[in-house]
Design a protein around this motif. Structure first.
Motif, PDB file in Angstrom:
ATOM      1  N   SER A   1       0.833  -1.202   0.000  1.00 32.01           N
ATOM      2  CA  SER A   1       0.000   0.000   0.000  1.00 32.01           C
ATOM      3  C   SER A   1       0.866   1.251   0.000  1.00 32.01           C
ATOM      4  N   ILE A   2       0.416   2.266  -0.726  1.00 32.89           N
ATOM      5  CA  ILE A   2       1.053   3.584  -0.666  1.00 32.89           C
ATOM      6  C   ILE A   2       0.130   4.595   0.012  1.00 32.89           C
ATOM      7  N   ASP A   3      -0.905   4.114   0.664  1.00 36.30           N
ATOM      8  CA  ASP A   3      -1.867   4.966   1.358  1.00 36.30           C
ATOM      9  C   ASP A   3      -1.383   5.240   2.777  1.00 36.30           C
ATOM     10  N   ARG A   4      -0.892   6.461   3.000  1.00 34.96           N
ATOM     11  CA  ARG A   4      -0.369   6.816   4.321  1.00 34.96           C
ATOM     12  C   ARG A   4      -1.441   6.732   5.404  1.00 34.96           C
ATOM     13  N   ALA A   5      -2.709   6.868   5.033  1.00 33.09           N
ATOM     14  CA  ALA A   5      -3.791   6.787   6.012  1.00 33.09           C
ATOM     15  C   ALA A   5      -3.911   5.388   6.611  1.00 33.09           C
ATOM     16  N   GLU A   6      -3.382   4.381   5.932  1.00 27.59           N
ATOM     17  CA  GLU A   6      -3.440   3.016   6.450  1.00 27.59           C
ATOM     18  C   GLU A   6      -2.392   2.739   7.515  1.00 27.59           C
ATOM     19  N   VAL A   7      -1.401   3.604   7.643  1.00 24.91           N
ATOM     20  CA  VAL A   7      -0.308   3.340   8.577  1.00 24.91           C
ATOM     21  C   VAL A   7      -0.823   3.414  10.008  1.00 24.91           C
ATOM     22  N   ASP A   8      -0.623   2.337  10.729  1.00 27.61           N
ATOM     23  CA  ASP A   8      -0.974   2.241  12.137  1.00 27.61           C
ATOM     24  C   ASP A   8       0.302   2.504  12.930  1.00 27.61           C
ATOM     25  N   LEU A   9       0.371   3.642  13.611  1.00 24.54           N
ATOM     26  CA  LEU A   9       1.597   4.012  14.314  1.00 24.54           C
ATOM     27  C   LEU A   9       2.010   3.006  15.378  1.00 24.54           C
ATOM     28  N   ILE A  10       1.058   2.384  16.034  1.00 25.66           N
ATOM     29  CA  ILE A  10       1.395   1.400  17.065  1.00 25.66           C
ATOM     30  C   ILE A  10       2.048   0.176  16.419  1.00 25.66           C
ATOM     31  N   GLN A  11       1.488  -0.291  15.304  1.00 22.86           N
ATOM     32  CA  GLN A  11       2.110  -1.412  14.598  1.00 22.86           C
ATOM     33  C   GLN A  11       3.469  -1.007  14.020  1.00 22.86           C
ATOM     34  N   LEU A  12       3.566   0.236  13.540  1.00 20.88           N
ATOM     35  CA  LEU A  12       4.835   0.703  12.992  1.00 20.88           C
ATOM     36  C   LEU A  12       5.910   0.740  14.079  1.00 20.88           C
ATOM     37  N   GLN A  13       5.568   1.257  15.242  1.00 29.26           N
ATOM     38  CA  GLN A  13       6.523   1.294  16.344  1.00 29.26           C
ATOM     39  C   GLN A  13       6.948  -0.128  16.729  1.00 29.26           C
ATOM     40  N   ALA A  14       6.009  -1.052  16.764  1.00 26.94           N
ATOM     41  CA  ALA A  14       6.336  -2.446  17.084  1.00 26.94           C
ATOM     42  C   ALA A  14       7.265  -3.038  16.025  1.00 26.94           C
ATOM     43  N   LEU A  15       7.034  -2.706  14.758  1.00 30.47           N
ATOM     44  CA  LEU A  15       7.896  -3.190  13.678  1.00 30.47           C
ATOM     45  C   LEU A  15       9.309  -2.641  13.830  1.00 30.47           C
ATOM     46  N   PHE A  16       9.438  -1.352  14.123  1.00 32.19           N
ATOM     47  CA  PHE A  16      10.754  -0.767  14.383  1.00 32.19           C
ATOM     48  C   PHE A  16      11.437  -1.491  15.549  1.00 32.19           C
ATOM     49  N   ASN A  17      10.710  -1.709  16.633  1.00 28.44           N
ATOM     50  CA  ASN A  17      11.292  -2.355  17.804  1.00 28.44           C
ATOM     51  C   ASN A  17      11.738  -3.784  17.514  1.00 28.44           C
ATOM     52  N   GLU A  18      11.027  -4.465  16.619  1.00 32.38           N
ATOM     53  CA  GLU A  18      11.373  -5.842  16.292  1.00 32.38           C
ATOM     54  C   GLU A  18      12.546  -5.936  15.319  1.00 32.38           C
ATOM     55  N   VAL A  19      12.615  -5.011  14.364  1.00 36.08           N
ATOM     56  CA  VAL A  19      13.537  -5.155  13.245  1.00 36.08           C
ATOM     57  C   VAL A  19      14.737  -4.221  13.313  1.00 36.08           C
ATOM     58  N   ALA A  20      14.560  -3.024  13.833  1.00 40.57           N
ATOM     59  CA  ALA A  20      15.569  -1.980  13.684  1.00 40.57           C
ATOM     60  C   ALA A  20      16.242  -1.651  15.008  1.00 40.57           C
ATOM     61  N   PHE A  21      17.384  -2.279  15.250  1.00 36.66           N
ATOM     62  CA  PHE A  21      18.130  -2.011  16.477  1.00 36.66           C
ATOM     63  C   PHE A  21      18.484  -0.535  16.592  1.00 36.66           C
ATOM     64  N   TRP A  22      18.621   0.150  15.462  1.00 33.81           N
ATOM     65  CA  TRP A  22      19.028   1.546  15.411  1.00 33.81           C
ATOM     66  C   TRP A  22      17.861   2.502  15.652  1.00 33.81           C
ATOM     67  N   ALA A  23      16.652   1.982  15.842  1.00 31.55           N
ATOM     68  CA  ALA A  23      15.494   2.872  15.995  1.00 31.55           C
ATOM     69  C   ALA A  23      14.550   2.420  17.095  1.00 31.55           C
ATOM     70  N   LYS A  24      15.051   1.736  18.087  1.00 31.77           N
ATOM     71  CA  LYS A  24      14.194   1.196  19.133  1.00 31.77           C
ATOM     72  C   LYS A  24      13.594   2.261  20.052  1.00 31.77           C
ATOM     73  N   GLU A  25      14.133   3.442  20.044  1.00 34.81           N
ATOM     74  CA  GLU A  25      13.648   4.493  20.949  1.00 34.81           C
ATOM     75  C   GLU A  25      12.680   5.465  20.272  1.00 34.81           C
ATOM     76  N   ARG A  26      12.228   5.171  19.081  1.00 33.30           N
ATOM     77  CA  ARG A  26      11.332   6.095  18.385  1.00 33.30           C
ATOM     78  C   ARG A  26       9.960   6.099  19.039  1.00 33.30           C
ATOM     79  N   THR A  27       9.484   7.292  19.342  1.00 34.67           N
ATOM     80  CA  THR A  27       8.181   7.442  19.990  1.00 34.67           C
ATOM     81  C   THR A  27       7.082   7.520  18.938  1.00 34.67           C
ATOM     82  N   LEU A  28       5.850   7.300  19.367  1.00 38.69           N
ATOM     83  CA  LEU A  28       4.712   7.424  18.462  1.00 38.69           C
ATOM     84  C   LEU A  28       4.623   8.834  17.900  1.00 38.69           C
TER      85      LEU A  28
END
Length: 155
Positions: free
Chosen positions: A9-36
């Protein structure tokens, strides 16, 4: 794994910030502190934004910043570990590159530390001539701007 039900999807309205933060925490060691809040600001100032979905679960994300003609940058390429190796990361980057704001750009930049081979297979090349970075502390001396002046510049 059967990927026929996976949706890009390229629809930014579909982005769920809580799921996005969880994805960062799971995958990106360099971005674990990003807030909602910070993720929301980053999304508001990025275009294109591409996500990958397995039904209602966000399993991939990438964002870009582009002037539409000269320069673009790809940021935050993420795919859940259990979906890696299926070609989804490549498709994620290619979808971002094919977006109207990116497809005509002369040069697309990205920063990576550990995934050089992945990006080289897509066509990226090492570029040693653009290695400067500024760790912004917001203490850089510039002409003083009132709030009205700043708003005018942004318009």
């Amino acid at each position: 794994m059967d990927c026929r039900h996976i949706k890009f999807s390229i629809d930014r309205a579909e982005v769920d910030l809580i799921q996005l933060q969880a994805l960062f925490n799971e995958v990106a060691f360099w971005a674990k502190e990003r807030t909602l809040e910070d993720l929301g600001i980053a999304l508001a100032n990025s275009n294109p934004i591409v996500t990958i979905w397995d039904t209602t679960r966000m399993i991939g994300f990438c964002r870009g910043i582009s002037d539409g003609i000269y320069r673009g940058t790809i940021w935050d390429v993420l795919v859940c570990p259990e979906y890696q190796g299926l070609g989804l990361g490549r498709k994620l980057v290619e979808t971002t590159l094919s977006h109207p704001l990116m497809c005509r750009v002369e040069r697309v930049y990205l920063m990576t530390t550990y995934q050089r081979k992945f990006y080289e297979r897509i066509g990226f090349q090492e570029n040693k001539s653009t290695t400067m970075v500024l760790q912004n502390t917001c203490e850089i001396n510039s002409l003083p701007l009132g709030e009205e002046s700043f708003e005018y510049i942004l318009k």
